[in-house]
Design a protein around this motif. Structure first.
Motif, PDB file in Angstrom:
ATOM      1  N   TYR A   1       0.922  -1.126   0.033  1.00 62.44           N
ATOM      2  CA  TYR A   1       0.031  -0.219   0.042  1.00 62.44           C
ATOM      3  C   TYR A   1       0.804   1.096   0.012  1.00 62.44           C
ATOM      4  CZ  TYR A   1      -2.904   4.029   1.910  1.00 62.44           C
ATOM      5  OH  TYR A   1      -3.384   4.824   2.176  1.00 62.44           O
ATOM      6  N   PHE A   2       1.761   1.270   0.858  1.00 59.21           N
ATOM      7  CA  PHE A   2       2.484   2.532   1.146  1.00 59.21           C
ATOM      8  C   PHE A   2       3.569   2.674  -0.164  1.00 59.21           C
ATOM      9  CE2 PHE A   2       1.129   2.396   5.453  1.00 59.21           C
ATOM     10  CZ  PHE A   2       0.920   3.817   5.646  1.00 59.21           C
ATOM     11  N   LYS A   3       4.085   1.604  -0.671  1.00 59.58           N
ATOM     12  CA  LYS A   3       4.892   1.668  -1.581  1.00 59.58           C
ATOM     13  C   LYS A   3       4.145   2.189  -3.074  1.00 59.58           C
ATOM     14  CE  LYS A   3       9.295   0.670  -2.916  1.00 59.58           C
ATOM     15  NZ  LYS A   3      10.378   1.705  -2.156  1.00 59.58           N
ATOM     16  N   ASN A   4       2.958   1.674  -3.260  1.00 59.14           N
ATOM     17  CA  ASN A   4       2.400   1.967  -4.488  1.00 59.14           C
ATOM     18  C   ASN A   4       1.672   3.218  -4.371  1.00 59.14           C
ATOM     19  OD1 ASN A   4       3.344  -0.599  -5.581  1.00 59.14           O
ATOM     20  ND2 ASN A   4       1.385  -1.481  -4.787  1.00 59.14           N
ATOM     21  N   LYS A   5       0.962   3.633  -3.451  1.00 59.14           N
ATOM     22  CA  LYS A   5       0.313   4.726  -3.131  1.00 59.14           C
ATOM     23  C   LYS A   5       0.975   6.141  -2.717  1.00 59.14           C
ATOM     24  CE  LYS A   5      -4.285   6.583  -1.326  1.00 59.14           C
ATOM     25  NZ  LYS A   5      -4.775   6.873  -2.601  1.00 59.14           N
ATOM     26  N   HIS A   6       2.035   5.916  -1.845  1.00 64.06           N
ATOM     27  CA  HIS A   6       2.883   7.037  -1.285  1.00 64.06           C
ATOM     28  C   HIS A   6       4.136   6.784  -1.363  1.00 64.06           C
ATOM     29  CE1 HIS A   6      -0.889   8.065   0.864  1.00 64.06           C
ATOM     30  NE2 HIS A   6      -1.166   6.895   1.308  1.00 64.06           N
ATOM     31  N   LYS A   7       4.560   5.958  -2.208  1.00 61.47           N
ATOM     32  CA  LYS A   7       6.068   5.965  -2.516  1.00 61.47           C
ATOM     33  C   LYS A   7       6.937   5.893  -1.529  1.00 61.47           C
ATOM     34  CE  LYS A   7       4.386   6.291  -6.759  1.00 61.47           C
ATOM     35  NZ  LYS A   7       4.239   4.995  -7.623  1.00 61.47           N
ATOM     36  N   LYS A   8       6.355   5.209  -0.384  1.00 60.74           N
ATOM     37  CA  LYS A   8       7.277   4.958   0.952  1.00 60.74           C
ATOM     38  C   LYS A   8       7.465   3.674   1.653  1.00 60.74           C
ATOM     39  CE  LYS A   8       7.919   9.534   1.643  1.00 60.74           C
ATOM     40  NZ  LYS A   8       9.106  10.225   1.895  1.00 60.74           N
ATOM     41  N   GLU A   9       8.580   3.280   2.154  1.00 59.89           N
ATOM     42  CA  GLU A   9       8.695   2.157   2.707  1.00 59.89           C
ATOM     43  C   GLU A   9       8.290   2.511   4.084  1.00 59.89           C
ATOM     44  OE1 GLU A   9      12.375  -0.077   2.370  1.00 59.89           O
ATOM     45  OE2 GLU A   9      12.066   0.138   0.067  1.00 59.89           O
ATOM     46  N   PRO A  10       7.081   1.993   4.848  1.00 57.34           N
ATOM     47  CA  PRO A  10       6.911   2.408   6.355  1.00 57.34           C
ATOM     48  C   PRO A  10       7.743   1.863   7.256  1.00 57.34           C
ATOM     49  CG  PRO A  10       5.462   0.677   5.285  1.00 57.34           C
ATOM     50  CD  PRO A  10       6.180   1.109   4.337  1.00 57.34           C
ATOM     51  N   PHE A  11       7.468   2.215   8.377  1.00 60.85           N
ATOM     52  CA  PHE A  11       7.969   1.658   9.550  1.00 60.85           C
ATOM     53  C   PHE A  11       6.785   0.680   9.792  1.00 60.85           C
ATOM     54  CE2 PHE A  11      10.451   5.379   9.662  1.00 60.85           C
ATOM     55  CZ  PHE A  11      11.722   5.019  10.224  1.00 60.85           C
ATOM     56  N   MET A  12       6.895  -0.352  10.584  1.00 59.30           N
ATOM     57  CA  MET A  12       5.905  -1.065  11.192  1.00 59.30           C
ATOM     58  C   MET A  12       5.962  -1.600  12.534  1.00 59.30           C
ATOM     59  SD  MET A  12       4.805  -3.467   7.696  1.00 59.30           S
ATOM     60  CE  MET A  12       6.127  -3.686   6.926  1.00 59.30           C
ATOM     61  N   SER A  13       5.174  -1.239  13.358  1.00 60.54           N
ATOM     62  CA  SER A  13       5.446  -1.589  14.791  1.00 60.54           C
ATOM     63  C   SER A  13       4.057  -2.689  15.313  1.00 60.54           C
ATOM     64  CB  SER A  13       5.543  -0.598  15.469  1.00 60.54           C
ATOM     65  OG  SER A  13       4.333   0.300  15.290  1.00 60.54           O
ATOM     66  N   PRO A  14       4.273  -3.557  15.941  1.00 55.29           N
ATOM     67  CA  PRO A  14       3.391  -4.536  16.651  1.00 55.29           C
ATOM     68  C   PRO A  14       2.574  -3.621  17.925  1.00 55.29           C
ATOM     69  CG  PRO A  14       5.475  -5.089  17.550  1.00 55.29           C
ATOM     70  CD  PRO A  14       5.718  -4.247  16.468  1.00 55.29           C
ATOM     71  N   LEU A  15       1.395  -4.047  18.260  1.00 53.83           N
ATOM     72  CA  LEU A  15       0.958  -3.448  19.281  1.00 53.83           C
ATOM     73  C   LEU A  15       1.829  -3.700  20.743  1.00 53.83           C
ATOM     74  CD1 LEU A  15      -2.724  -5.108  19.029  1.00 53.83           C
ATOM     75  CD2 LEU A  15      -1.914  -2.661  18.699  1.00 53.83           C
ATOM     76  N   ASN A  16       1.948  -2.612  21.375  1.00 52.41           N
ATOM     77  CA  ASN A  16       2.772  -2.714  22.412  1.00 52.41           C
ATOM     78  C   ASN A  16       2.242  -3.819  23.689  1.00 52.41           C
ATOM     79  OD1 ASN A  16       4.206  -2.264  24.995  1.00 52.41           O
ATOM     80  ND2 ASN A  16       4.047   0.030  24.759  1.00 52.41           N
ATOM     81  N   PRO A  17       3.227  -4.678  23.818  1.00 53.31           N
ATOM     82  CA  PRO A  17       2.730  -5.806  24.870  1.00 53.31           C
ATOM     83  C   PRO A  17       2.873  -5.513  26.332  1.00 53.31           C
ATOM     84  CG  PRO A  17       5.041  -6.211  24.066  1.00 53.31           C
ATOM     85  CD  PRO A  17       4.564  -4.882  23.466  1.00 53.31           C
ATOM     86  N   SER A  18       3.364  -4.308  26.548  1.00 51.08           N
ATOM     87  CA  SER A  18       3.840  -3.910  27.841  1.00 51.08           C
ATOM     88  C   SER A  18       2.537  -3.247  28.613  1.00 51.08           C
ATOM     89  CB  SER A  18       4.935  -3.246  27.995  1.00 51.08           C
ATOM     90  OG  SER A  18       5.236  -2.815  29.278  1.00 51.08           O
ATOM     91  N   GLY A  19       2.099  -3.388  29.789  1.00 52.11           N
ATOM     92  CA  GLY A  19       1.418  -2.601  30.380  1.00 52.11           C
ATOM     93  C   GLY A  19      -0.380  -2.760  30.358  1.00 52.11           C
ATOM     94  N   ILE A  20      -0.593  -4.173  29.880  1.00 50.55           N
ATOM     95  CA  ILE A  20      -1.834  -4.642  29.429  1.00 50.55           C
ATOM     96  C   ILE A  20      -2.891  -4.564  30.626  1.00 50.55           C
ATOM     97  CG2 ILE A  20      -3.220  -6.459  28.189  1.00 50.55           C
ATOM     98  CD1 ILE A  20      -1.102  -4.987  26.451  1.00 50.55           C
TER      99      ILE A  20
END
Length: 460
Positions: free
Chosen positions: A257-276
């Motif tokens: 999506y980001f490569k095709n629509k916004h010409k960017k390689e995004p950062f990706m991060s999981p949901l924070n597993p701490s403090g649930i």
């Protein structure tokens, strides 16, 4: 004692878990026949005397901090990050300050006060003067809530620190981009690095809603498109995206999506597993992303991503026998390592985070119940010796109880603030570690084009 790992291509590697070393073994050395060549006999003898063929464990020691270490980190920090407001114009379903979590200060629709910022900045500059140090690599960051909701303070902070600083500062901001159309001119003029939070296409971003539960995707895209059109160079050089991975997106779809629509390689991060929040654990689990690994996607599609390079750079550096920290090691044959258990950042080295409540933390990603100092009534209170002792105590406890015999010691990616009741969630067995190492080796062997990139990232 060392073990042998054989890659899928049939290459043999010595794996010395106790010393955190991986070394390719030429077939002549592996069979110890040496092909009738004296060179390989000499190399075998050298490795046995100085390197990975040693039977005993290297003389490693636990690296501890001093008060001076923490103070040096403080004055030389890479970034000072201000939480300019805890207000937000969105109510994202998985928000780290939402009902899924319980490790943050109560959101009170409060703005950071300028007097608090001024007190901290004056303290910071005085500490730099005490050390006769001028930080030429300092970034001032703005965080929230949504920082554009308190844009007046952003401008006021910049005016003050530029009037009271001898260095050219860099600026960055994390934003949801809902108000970007109103303030983009100033951001461009000040050459801000902008990180826009967006999880992918309309469906992938559907957890990002306003307080009336209405999606904001179309508004954000309009603002991004205006920025692209008006300031194409700025967009190309200064704007990036961060996508949170959850059960409505996948790593490969986000990347496409980001490569095709916004010409960017995004950062990706999981949901924070701490403090649930314990009462919301089942809800959190439903939001979790359970798609294939990035490595598998890269192997299948032949694309190299920033995330892979950074991860393998750490593996590359921590595991290579043939790197040296300084020239002296070339002569004395030393492999002694000062171990810092886990991947926890040394306090203040990378970042100083100031909250709207005046708390001073090492990072915005950890729970706000772990302040290292505070600002109150114009007084900045930071006990550098206490911080050093606090970290040393944690290092020692975690090293003895969790890390000392862990095969993942030299490749750990965990922050001690994400441990649950002092327990590490990785908890990797030796057999699992062998699988991990083999996967890493296989990936590099099958994607040799990234080797020079890894070399440049790791040792530049």
């Amino acid at each position: 004692m060392f073990d042998i790992v054989t890659s899928s291509a049939g290459n043999n590697y010595i794996l010395d878990i106790s010393n955190g070393i991986i070394q390719y073994v030429h077939p002549f050395l592996f069979t110890r026949e040496f092909g009738g060549k004296e060179y390989y006999q000499q190399k075998y003898n050298y490795l046995k005397e100085y390197g990975v063929l040693k039977e005993e464990q290297s003389d490693n020691s636990l690296s501890l901090l001093s008060k001076e270490d923490v103070e040096c980190n403080f004055v030389g920090t890479s970034q000072i990050l201000f939480e300019v407001t805890d207000k937000c114009n969105l109510k994202c379903k998985y928000c780290g300050y939402g009902e899924l979590y319980s490790n943050y200060d109560k959101r009170e629709n409060k703005n950071l006060s300028f007097e608090l910022v001024k007190s901290f900045w004056d303290f910071y500059c005085k500490k730099c003067d005490d050390y006769n140090y001028q930080n030429n690599n300092l970034t001032i960051g703005f965080y929230g809530g949504e920082p554009l909701l308190n844009f007046g303070l952003v401008k006021e902070i910049i005016l003050y620190i530029e009037s009271n600083s001898k260095v050219k500062l860099k600026y960055n901001m994390t934003t949801n981009a809902v108000l970007l159309d109103k303030y983009m001119q100033f951001l461009v003029d000040k050459n801000f690095n902008l990180l826009i939070s967006l999880d992918g296409d309309q469906f992938a971003s559907s957890y990002r809603v306003d307080h009336k539960n209405k999606p904001i995707y179309d508004k954000v895209i309009r603002n991004i498109n205006v920025l692209k059109l008006k300031y194409p160079d700025y967009y190309s050089n200064n704007v990036n995206f961060n996508a949170v991975l959850h059960n409505r997106n996948t790593e490969d779809a986000v990347f496409e999506y980001f490569k095709n629509k916004h010409k960017k390689e995004p950062f990706m991060s999981p949901l924070n597993p701490s403090g649930i929040n314990p009462l919301k654990r089942s809800d959190f689990d439903k939001f979790q992303n359970k798609t294939q690994s990035v490595e598998k996607f890269v192997l299948e599609n032949g694309r190299f991503k920033r995330k892979i390079l950074l991860e393998y750079s750490r593996f590359f550096y921590n595991s290579m026998f043939s790197y040296y920290d300084n020239y002296m090691e070339l002569f004395i044959g030393s492999r002694k390592k000062d171990i810092v258990p886990t991947a926890t950042c040394s306090p203040f080295m990378k970042k100083i985070f100031i909250t709207v409540q005046g708390k001073i933390l090492p990072c915005e990603k950890i729970g706000q119940e772990y302040p290292l100092g505070n600002i109150s009534d114009g007084i900045v209170q930071i006990d550098f010796e206490k911080i050093a002792n606090q970290y040393n105590k944690l290092y020692q406890e975690i090293y003895e109880n969790e890390c000392k015999n862990c095969p993942f010691l030299f490749n750990c990616s965990m922050c001690l603030y994400f441990f649950h009741k002092g327990k590490c969630s990785i908890n990797m067995s030796k057999d699992d570690f062998f699988v991990f190492i083999k996967e890493k080796i296989n990936f590099i062997e099958h994607n040799r084009a990234i080797y020079s990139d890894l070399d440049n990232i790791t040792f530049r």
